[in-house]
Design a protein around this motif. Structure first.
Motif, short mmCIF file in Angstrom:
data_model
loop_
_atom_site.label_atom_id
_atom_site.label_comp_id
_atom_site.label_asym_id
_atom_site.label_seq_id
_atom_site.Cartn_x
_atom_site.Cartn_y
_atom_site.Cartn_z
N ALA A 58 -0.72 -0.38 8.72
CA ALA A 58 0.04 0.19 7.50
C ALA A 58 1.58 0.23 7.73
O ALA A 58 2.39 0.14 7.02
CB ALA A 58 -0.44 1.52 7.23
N TYR A 59 1.98 0.42 9.04
CA TYR A 59 3.31 0.47 9.34
C TYR A 59 3.91 -0.87 9.18
O TYR A 59 5.05 -1.00 8.84
CB TYR A 59 3.72 1.02 10.80
N ASP A 60 3.27 -2.03 9.51
CA ASP A 60 3.62 -3.34 9.47
C ASP A 60 3.91 -3.62 8.11
O ASP A 60 4.86 -4.68 7.91
CB ASP A 60 2.43 -4.11 10.18
N ILE A 61 3.14 -3.03 7.12
CA ILE A 61 3.45 -3.25 5.54
C ILE A 61 4.53 -2.48 5.23
O ILE A 61 5.39 -2.99 4.49
CB ILE A 61 2.14 -2.99 4.81
N TYR A 62 4.58 -1.21 5.45
CA TYR A 62 5.46 -0.28 4.79
C TYR A 62 6.71 -0.11 5.47
O TYR A 62 7.94 0.02 4.91
CB TYR A 62 4.91 1.13 4.53
N LYS A 63 6.91 -0.14 6.86
CA LYS A 63 8.10 0.00 7.81
C LYS A 63 8.61 1.36 7.35
O LYS A 63 9.91 1.52 7.53
CB LYS A 63 8.90 -1.12 7.49
N ASN A 64 7.70 2.34 7.00
CA ASN A 64 8.40 3.69 6.88
C ASN A 64 7.41 4.68 7.15
O ASN A 64 6.01 4.70 6.33
CB ASN A 64 8.85 3.75 5.39
N THR A 65 7.54 5.66 7.99
CA THR A 65 6.61 6.66 8.37
C THR A 65 6.50 7.73 7.24
O THR A 65 5.48 8.40 7.03
CB THR A 65 7.00 7.58 9.65
N HIS A 66 7.44 7.84 6.39
CA HIS A 66 7.46 8.79 5.23
C HIS A 66 6.59 8.22 4.20
O HIS A 66 5.68 9.19 3.53
CB HIS A 66 8.73 8.89 4.50
N THR A 67 6.55 6.97 4.23
CA THR A 67 5.50 6.24 3.05
C THR A 67 3.93 6.85 3.63
O THR A 67 3.14 6.95 2.91
CB THR A 67 5.75 5.01 3.04
N LEU A 68 3.76 6.55 4.95
CA LEU A 68 2.48 6.75 5.45
C LEU A 68 2.09 8.09 5.43
O LEU A 68 1.01 8.53 4.90
CB LEU A 68 2.44 6.24 7.00
N LYS A 69 3.00 9.10 5.59
CA LYS A 69 2.74 10.48 5.35
C LYS A 69 2.31 10.77 3.92
O LYS A 69 1.38 11.72 3.65
CB LYS A 69 3.95 11.41 6.03
N ALA A 70 3.30 10.18 3.00
CA ALA A 70 2.86 10.53 1.56
C ALA A 70 1.48 10.02 1.21
O ALA A 70 0.71 10.67 0.49
CB ALA A 70 4.10 9.98 0.85
N ILE A 71 1.16 8.90 1.56
CA ILE A 71 -0.21 8.22 1.12
C ILE A 71 -1.42 9.00 2.08
O ILE A 71 -2.35 9.38 1.31
CB ILE A 71 -0.43 6.83 2.00
N CYS A 72 -1.22 9.57 3.15
CA CYS A 72 -2.11 10.36 3.82
C CYS A 72 -2.40 11.79 2.90
O CYS A 72 -3.36 12.15 2.92
CB CYS A 72 -1.88 10.29 5.44
N HIS A 73 -1.16 12.33 2.56
CA HIS A 73 -1.19 13.57 2.02
C HIS A 73 -2.15 13.34 0.71
O HIS A 73 -2.94 14.12 0.26
CB HIS A 73 0.09 14.12 1.87
#
Length: 296
Positions: free
Chosen positions: A163-178
């Motif tokens: 997922a990080y390879d796609i979005y390159k942003n940890t905030h995006t990953l956190k938002a998706i997981c929340h």
């Protein structure tokens, strides 16, 4: 790149920033800089000997607000004062963001209006999970698990790295997981729909929903507040439950891959990461966040 600077910052506030972010401390060739931090989300924090702080990166406004550094936020958050939010409500928090090893875990926890009356012995025990040792986290989880309604979403390392390879942003990953955790909560407990939701703020409201623009279903009407885990029982419960699951995942990964996985991101951890990059190159992405910088 956004940047903000603050002059003559109070020494106590600087000490708080240093303590909270010590795992990301690095060296600087600039003799005027007392502390230099490189945070996982790409934020660079420069603290000068003159007590001037320079923030560089897209999340500098969020960082400034987190520590009470006086700045007008770019996007206005809802004018509704969430400090008046009373039980029942749903709290959201996450763990694993600053750790080389282990997954990203989000949790949402519903606390009903009679919680403080029914479980007065628990009130003084519940606080931000970062302030509780691991043994107490396990004990507290056992006390809490049947007294609140909760869901966790675990983004395992292999999926995290993809997922990080796609979005390159940890905030995006956190938002998706929340968003995933909240969807599970409402899917399994439809009667909770409509309760107020409080999230420990890691980005402002507008940015949070922007990160979710490609998601099919988005849970909205969320109230964001910094340090919410120290202000709301529901967020503190979510923090504890998420931390419990993170510790269990670390234990599972250690057994499955025969590794030692210390928490955090300091130089000692980096040494172990570099060791596993050599010894377990075919498996390391199963228990490590690969975008972290392991240079010492």
């Amino acid at each position: 790149m956004n940047s903000l600077s603050f002059k003559k910052v109070d020494e106590n506030e600087i000490n708080k920033i240093v303590e909270d972010n010590k795992n990301f401390l690095t060296t600087s060739k600039n003799p005027s800089i007392k502390y230099l931090f490189r945070l996982p989300e790409g934020l660079v924090v420069n603290i000068y000997k003159t007590n001037t702080i320079l923030l560089q990166g897209e999340s500098c406004y969020e960082f400034a607000n987190r520590y009470g550094l006086k700045v007008v936020q770019k996007e206005s958050i809802s004018k509704k004062t969430i400090k008046n939010i009373e039980l029942p409500n749903i709290g959201c928090d996450e763990v694993g963001v600053g750790d080389f090893f282990g997954p990203l875990i989000t949790c949402c926890a519903f606390v009903d209006k009679d919680f403080e009356i029914k479980y007065p012995e628990l009130i003084n025990k519940i606080t931000d999970s970062k302030k509780i040792n691991d043994l107490k986290i396990i004990t507290l989880f056992e006390e809490l698990k049947d007294k609140v309604i909760w869901e966790v979403y675990i983004l395992e390392n292999f999926k995290y790295n993809k997922a990080y390879d796609i979005y390159k942003n940890t905030h995006t990953l956190k938002a998706i997981c929340h968003n995933q955790a909240l969807k599970r909560l409402f899917r399994n407990n439809s009667d909770l729909i409509g309760n107020k939701i409080i999230m420990d703020q890691f980005v402002n409201e507008r940015s949070y929903y922007n990160y979710l623009k490609d998601q099919e279903t988005v849970i909205n009407k969320i109230y964001f507040e910094t340090k919410a885990e120290s202000k709301y029982i529901s967020v503190a419960c979510a923090s504890i439950i998420a931390r419990y699951h993170f510790l269990k995942e670390i234990d599972r990964l250690e057994k499955e891959y025969s590794v030692n996985l210390p928490l955090g991101a300091n130089n000692n951890v980096k040494e172990i990461v570099n060791k596993y990059k050599l010894e377990k190159s075919n498996e390391i992405d199963k228990f490590t966040k690969m975008h972290f910088n392991s240079k010492i």
